[in-house]
Design an enzyme around this catalytic site. Sequence first.
Site, short mmCIF file in Angstrom:
data_model
loop_
_atom_site.label_atom_id
_atom_site.label_comp_id
_atom_site.label_asym_id
_atom_site.label_seq_id
_atom_site.Cartn_x
_atom_site.Cartn_y
_atom_site.Cartn_z
N SER A 1 0.28 -9.12 1.60
CA SER A 1 -1.18 -9.09 1.57
C SER A 1 -1.67 -8.87 2.99
O SER A 1 -1.09 -9.44 3.94
CB SER A 1 -1.72 -10.42 1.05
OG SER A 1 -3.10 -10.55 1.36
N HIS B 1 0.85 -1.20 0.00
CA HIS B 1 0.00 0.00 0.00
C HIS B 1 0.88 1.25 0.00
O HIS B 1 0.59 2.23 -0.70
CB HIS B 1 -0.90 0.04 1.24
CG HIS B 1 -1.89 -1.08 1.33
ND1 HIS B 1 -1.72 -2.15 2.17
CD2 HIS B 1 -3.06 -1.27 0.68
CE1 HIS B 1 -2.76 -2.96 2.04
NE2 HIS B 1 -3.58 -2.46 1.14
#
Length: 282
Positions: free
Chosen positions: A185, A37
């Site tokens: 993840s 991210h």
Amino acid sequence: MQVIHEPSALQTLCLGWRRQGLTVALVPTMGYYHEGHASLIRYARSVADKVVVSLFVNPTQFGPNEDLEAYPRDFERDSALVRELGGDVLYAPAPAQMYEADHATWVEVPELASTLCGVTRPIHFRGVCTVVLKLFMLTQAQIAVFGEKDWQQLAILKRMVRDLNVPIKLVGQPIVREADGLALSSRNVYLTPEERAQAPQIHNSLVAAAESVAHGEHDSARIVDGIRAYLKEHLPCGEEDYISIVHPERLTPITTITDTALCAVAIRVGKARLIDNILLKA
Ligand code: PAF
């Protein structure tokens, strides 16, 4: 950095920026941030005047037996990271702020959404397309940034944008991995220590497949069999959802690799369903 919960407040702010001639980049997320991210936010920061990060665990993209409730959340840590990376807005609506009780409009790209992850997650991409188009309308962003780990998601969103003439450029960013190769993840937290130790074998199996293609193996069925055999040996706690070789944009099956193909996999490891992919170049 402003934290905004109300859709109309976000839209008013972003329309004001657009009127001033500023460029707006959107990074849509479901939170529980990791370095993947961060790489999307850094990219957005480097190309636009204003960066909006949305943090919304979108209920409509989860099936009835999926992990909506269990999906990891840490708003304090996430907002601190967006602030540190120079985001201008963290948009964090509640579900009732994103969806009216009688919400009735859905965006679907069935041709691309019925394959790969769409086989076991039939409503997933309808939820993704709908929420992402809503975020595009709210932010009026000219650029949106997505991770390439969710390759199918990005391919579907690109098709949606093309088909509906949405004035936005979608940019994919490379998969960020742990040192041992496991794709980052938010769902990796579901892994037990034993599963975590084996999980990098997914990436290793894909790298081995890419090497075999580079050495002249172009038959998809044999490559898929090779990945399957590798995972059976090295990831015994994994259970295959799919291992597929497809066209990178159309997502249609490729039987003989003559150009660039996408090898995409989804493997269930304990409570986690891990996806990963690699481009195979003939
Ligand atoms: O990739 C995700 O995190 C989600 O699917 C997205 C794009 C934020 C839509 O909810």
